[in-house]
Write an enzyme that holds these catalytic residues in place. Structure first.
Site, short mmCIF file in Angstrom:
data_model
loop_
_atom_site.label_atom_id
_atom_site.label_comp_id
_atom_site.label_asym_id
_atom_site.label_seq_id
_atom_site.Cartn_x
_atom_site.Cartn_y
_atom_site.Cartn_z
CB CYS A 30 -0.96 0.20 1.33
SG CYS A 30 -0.16 -0.10 2.65
CG MET A 31 -0.56 5.26 0.21
SD MET A 31 -0.01 6.07 -1.20
CE MET A 31 0.86 7.30 -0.19
#
Length: 533
Positions: A30-31
């Site tokens: 993810c981020m």
């Protein structure tokens, strides 16, 4: 060392500590986190992972998550995938003894100061225990459903960020009257993804709920098809895009259930023809003559309520939102905000909620600085804060939360106070007519500056958001410095942690291991995942 070599070295250091290639079932990111599906959790060496310089923390959730931070995770993940593939091709086993054959474990520095009392390692272990307790509490059907919703939207965040920054650059050039031959191209780049975001939501939703992703995307594509303007439903003409991401989400989930029903009842010989046709037909009709209208009304209500809340509630609404966001993260409820943010971005071009919620991170930074000054003799905790503070300024608050404020107790509350004052500041300006929004979700802190947008020009928007950060830092610092410590807490923690000469040898392992205290799963992203959200 070249950046490519550094990223590959980080991946190579991580792989044996998670049990080797044979123990890795799935890889995603993810981020900020490398998310691994593992066959055998017992083969993982948590402490050795935390000792890797690039690792900010580890999180045990439905997947095993290694916090690497924004940017780094996107570069390390491909290298990690290549190493896993190479390991599988070579059929290399993953012996349980692998973690002990590499560099000195993170516990070695700690053993050099085994007599430490109330050290940063103890705070980290308390943070891990709190995370485990919250994980158990968050495993309710409702929160698991919210997690699935987050899994649909989190993969969209990189595109939202990239397109959002291009939109901001284009707006600046248009206002200045520069590069007029280029701005139409930039506008197309910035708007293309948002015009089709419903399709991506449908694709991810079908995948997350166990259906065929492309069928979910096909049904969701009906929502953005220009030809729906010729169709009438509920006594009014439909508009392309009506219902937005919420309509796409509902359409794709419906398609999954229709598809599963077909798989169960349609003969195998006819499945390849009947199932996709029936799925698109039934789900498409329901979407056109029901979901688009209903989801459109809900989306409009969300936008109207957000505007009304900040126009009338202003500072009070911002104060509450900024102060309660970190507790929402702890409870796993922040994930419910992701589709709301996305709907606001789709409707208005930006979400007015994210800059307010980002103030929670500012309060956390201010509280951590106050802890640093209140514990001048505790070198272990102070090193943790110094190593985690840059990430905190950029919106990655997990090391500070789980390595410092939450285990200490009261500083976590005073950090929320800082977030409340920062949120109240931005909320006040919203009430006065100066909207401050973000064109994407995920980043916060200083990393949100390139994504800011509003209705009063970029200069005013940046100034208001920057002022909110300063207020959050200051309020978090003052609240923690004066009210964050009782006498017993100071007596326990404001003591020297290492004997003479131990700091130099113990600092790297101690600082890295502590700053990497475990943190809970997303949200920008958000958490965070959040971001933090």
């Amino acid at each position: 060392m070249a950046p490519e070599d550094k990223n590959r070295a980080t991946a190579a250091a991580i792989l044996p500590l998670v049990g080797g290639a044979a123990n890795v079932d799935s890889i995603a990111h993810c981020m900020t986190r490398l998310r691994l599906g593992l066959h055998d959790r017992s083969l993982v060496d948590d402490e050795a992972l935390k000792a890797i310089p690039a690792v900010m923390g580890v999180v045990e959730d439905d997947t095993y998550q290694i916090v690497l931070g924004p940017g780094t995770v996107a570069r390390v993940t491909p290298e990690f995938e290549r190493l896993v593939e190479e390991g599988r091709e070579a059929a290399t086993p993953a012996p349980a003894s692998t973690p002990t054959s590499g560099p000195a474990p993170a516990s070695d520095p700690a053993s050099a100061s085994a007599s430490e009392a109330a050290s940063a390692e103890e705070l980290a272990s308390q943070g891990a225990a709190m995370k485990a307790a919250r994980k158990a509490k968050n495993a309710t059907p409702f929160k698991l459903f919210l997690r699935r919703i987050a899994n649909i939207f989190v993969p969209l965040i990189p595109a939202l960020i990239g397109c959002g920054i291009i939109a901001g650059l284009n707006g600046l050039l248009v206002n200045l009257g520069w590069l007029t031959s280029v701005t139409p191209a930039l506008a197309a780049m910035a708007s293309g993804f948002m015009a089709l975001i419903a399709v991506f939501v449908g694709f991810n939703a079908a995948k997350e709920f166990g259906g065929t992703p492309i069928l979910g995307g096909a049904v969701a594509a009906i929502i953005v098809f220009p030809g729906v303007a010729n169709i009438e439903a509920f006594g009014q003409k439909l508009s392309p895009g009506q219902g937005g991401v919420l309509g796409a989400l509902g359409a794709a989930v419906l398609a999954v259930y229709v598809e599963k029903w077909c798989r169960r009842w349609v003969p195998e010989a006819l499945d390849v023809l009947v199932t996709p046709t029936f799925t698109v037909l039934v789900s498409g009709l329901v979407t056109i003559f029901g979901l688009m209208f209903v989801a459109g009304e809900v989306s409009t209500a969300i936008g109207s309520f957000a505007d009304w809340l900040l126009a009338n509630g202003g500072a009070g609404a911002g104060f509450v939102l900024g102060g309660l966001f970190l507790p929402l993260v702890m409870l796993g409820l922040h994930q419910a905000l992701i589709p709301i943010h996305t709907t606001l971005i789709e409707q208005q071009g930006y979400t007015v909620l994210l800059p307010i919620l980002a103030m929670a991170g500012a309060g956390q930074v201010g509280a951590a600085v106050a802890v640093y000054f209140r514990l001048p003799r505790n070198g272990s905790v102070r090193r943790t804060i110094k190593s985690a503070l840059p990430a905190g300024l950029l919106g990655v608050g997990e090391p500070l939360i789980y390595g410092v404020s939450l285990p200490l107790g009261r500083p976590f509350i005073t950090a929320c106070v800082g977030g409340a004052f920062g949120g109240g500041f931005i909320g006040l300006f919203n009430q006065l007519g100066d909207k401050v929004g973000s064109t994407a979700i995920g980043p916060s802190g200083w990393a949100l500056f390139p994504l800011l947008d509003g209705n009063r020009g970029l200069g005013a928007t940046v100034a208001i958001y920057g002022g909110g950060l300063l207020i959050g830092y200051l309020a978090g610092f003052l609240a923690t410095y004066f009210f964050g410590f009782g006498k017993e807490l100071l007596a326990e923690f404001n003591v020297s942690q290492e004997p003479a000469g131990a700091t130099a040898s113990g600092a790297p392992g101690t600082a890295t291991g502590t700053a990497s205290a475990p943190a809970p799963g997303p949200g920008p992203d958000q958490t965070k995942e959040p971001a933090g959200l």
